[in-house]
Design an enzyme around this catalytic site. Structure first.
Site, mmCIF file in Angstrom:
data_model
loop_
_atom_site.group_PDB
_atom_site.id
_atom_site.type_symbol
_atom_site.label_atom_id
_atom_site.label_comp_id
_atom_site.label_asym_id
_atom_site.label_seq_id
_atom_site.Cartn_x
_atom_site.Cartn_y
_atom_site.Cartn_z
ATOM 1 C CB CYS A 108 -0.909 0.015 1.225
ATOM 2 S SG CYS A 108 -1.924 -1.455 1.403
ATOM 3 C CB CYS B 292 -5.981 -0.835 -3.542
ATOM 4 S SG CYS B 292 -6.219 0.945 -3.333
ATOM 5 N NE ARG C 293 -9.648 3.981 -4.828
ATOM 6 C CZ ARG C 293 -8.799 3.178 -5.450
ATOM 7 N NH1 ARG C 293 -8.933 1.862 -5.393
ATOM 8 N NH2 ARG C 293 -7.776 3.671 -6.130
#
Lengths: 257, 286
Positions: free
Chosen positions: B195, B247, B243
């Site tokens: 991330c 990702c 979301r």
């Protein structure tokens, strides 16, 4: 998108020495600056210790629909496990170990040529296709998605800034064959050049083929590539702009009904 | 927001607002495309300002209304509403609940965020099998958000203006948070992404899109509270778990299971990073 920057760069010529000095200072700062520092998040050391076994269990249950052969995607290899634990600068000894290990994984073109076709390279740089869970029956070759992170051709204004700008790359490196080889190595296995680089290992991880990587090297190093064009397509001098301006901050406190 | 009293007039007002926004956005996009790099940034900024200028023009409000109706509607094999669902502040209490999640729920024996808790309530109160809710949980581009997402949008909107304040005091909450932090920095998959690859450095863009530096609490406070959000590019509301699902798709990881410990842990990390940040849900994004 093929958009042309406006042709206005009428900065006073008298400013140029100052700009040059500023540029050299900036390079100096970049050379001594550590790798991108990761800021303090909310107290990593404060929380309970999380073991690798627990993480793997959580990943397996969080990703129940695992396509065949994807098990390895959940587990970092030795290099990535090391890099994930490092916040900030990579200690020199660890960095050298990573680079040596990853360098040994580079496979070079059998014909000794590093430059392919820059036109194919541009298509590969534009494409973000491949290896996502919607791509399991491959429709076309994998892309490198280079523009997601890098500026390359001045014709493409939709580029990211996670990686360095590569506009004028070959020209800046005087089209030296040695730099073509380094560019190949960097794309094939970024960890061999910069330990804990954020860039994917396109060759070593089987994302792109040797031929595709050669095409990307041509995009960077071929004098005919748009990356190395002196002037942008619009015929203006604005290619000298180092970075686009950042968008203005959003107005605070949006009104709510 | 007064949902009950002026429902009809508000809906008409919202629809009109949505139509005006769509026309504005089309005009703004054409302007940006005819320009150079600086003009593009200005055009995009203008686009964003147009999106948020009229708070009534957010199409997500229509989904929030739908969510409110779904919360009260009898459904499932047991034919009951969700009005007895305990979101952490007692059965049926919705106001402010979103701002205090994720948290540990004793009845479920695990830490849950809003979406995960709703799955649990739909299963345990209404008798709807969880698998049915998590099989294809997110809308394709152009489709409206699913019922679960609409209810989530409504619940979030009922914490609009409040600050993220989940306490993370229970040992299980602390463990979830630590797990989320660990997962945020873990690098794996063929692209070696974590991330933090996109959200760990200041002032970066992917293509033309600015990226939030989520490891910086000041930046997390600005953006986390905007979810669920209406995405103009996909023309539907996206919840935070949707979301995250996207990702992982981009990271070349497998499909994230809605309501999984993995999704809750990452949500917990983001909410903790955004602690004290004001909730402005539903948001609207490009």
């Amino acid at each position: 998108m093929s958009l042309r920057p406006p042709g206005s760069n009428d900065e006073s010529i008298a400013m140029r020495p100052l700009i040059a000095i500023g540029f050299l200072l900036a390079i100096g700062v970049l050379l001594v600056a550590p790798a991108p520092m990761v800021m303090a998040d909310s107290g990593r050391s404060a929380g309970p210790v999380i073991g690798e076994r627990q993480v793997r269990r959580v990943l397996r249950s969080g990703f129940p629909a695992l396509p065949a052969g994807w098990e390895t995607r959940l587990v970092p290899d030795e290099t990535m496990a090391t890099c994930a634990d490092i916040r900030g600068e990579v200690p020199k000894e660890i960095g050298e170990r990573i680079k040596a290990r990853e360098r040994a994984r580079i496979v070079y073109p059998q014909d000794g040529q590093f430059l392919g076709d820059w036109r194919r390279g541009e298509a590969i740089a534009q494409s973000g296709y491949g290896m996502r869970f919607t791509d399991t029956t491959a429709q076309r070759p994998n892309g490198g998605n280079c523009y997601a992170c890098h500026q390359l051709s001045p014709d493409e204004v939709s580029y990211g800034t996670i990686g360095a700008s590569l506009k004028g790359f070959g020209r800046i490196h005087k089209f030296r064959p040695e730099d073509a080889r380094i560019a190949y190595e960097k794309i094939y296995n970024s960890q061999a050049i910069v330990a804990c680089s954020m860039m994917p290992r396109f060759g070593a991880n089987g994302i792109l083929s040797i031929e595709q990587i050669k095409d990307l090297v041509a995009l960077l190093m071929d004098p005919a590539s748009p990356v190395n064009r002196e002037e942008p397509a619009g015929g203006s001098a604005s290619s000298a702009q180092p970075e686009p301006t950042q968008p203005a901050p959003l107005p605070q406190g949006k009104a709510r009904p | 927001m007064r949902y009950r009293r002026h429902a009809l007039s508000l809906s008409v007002r919202r629809l009109a607002g949505v139509a005006i926004t769509v026309a504005w956005l089309a005009w703004g996009t054409m302007g940006a495309l005819a320009a150079g790099p600086d003009e593009i940034d200005r055009g995009l900024e203008q686009f964003r300002q147009m999106m948020t200028a009229d708070p009534w023009a957010n199409p997500a409000l229509l989904d929030a209304d739908r969510g409110a109706a779904l919360w009260r509607r009898r459904a499932g094999p047991r034919n009951v509403s969700l009005e007895r669902c305990d979101l952490g502040k007692g059965p049926g209490v919705v106001d402010g609940a979103f701002a205090a999640l994720p948290r540990y729920f004793r009845d479920a024996g695990r830490v849950m965020d809003t979406e995960t808790r709703l799955i649990w309530c739909m299963e345990h109160l209404q008798g709807i099998p969880a698998a049915q809710l998590t099989e294809t949980p997110h809308p394709a581009s152009g489709q409206p958000v699913r019922d679960l997402g609409a209810i989530t949008t409504w619940i979030a909107s009922r914490s609009d203006g409040k600050s993220f304040g989940a306490p993370f005091r229970h040992p299980r909450e602390k463990a979830t948070l630590a797990l989320g932090r660990e997962l945020f920095f873990r690098r794996s998959g063929p692209f070696d992404f974590s991330c933090a690859t996109c959200h760990g450095t200041e002032n970066k863009r992917i293509r033309r899109q600015g990226l939030a530096m989520l490891i910086d609490p000041a930046e997390a406070r600005k953006v986390v509270g905007e979810w669920p959000a209406y995405r103009v590019s996909s023309t539907h509301v996206m919840t935070l778990q949707h979301r995250l699902y996207d990702c992982f798709w981009q990271m070349r990881m497998p499909e994230l299971k809605l309501g999984s410990e993995l999704a809750v842990a990452l949500t917990a990390y983001l909410v903790k990073q955004a602690e004290g940040g004001v909730i402005a849900a539903p948001g609207i994004k490009r």
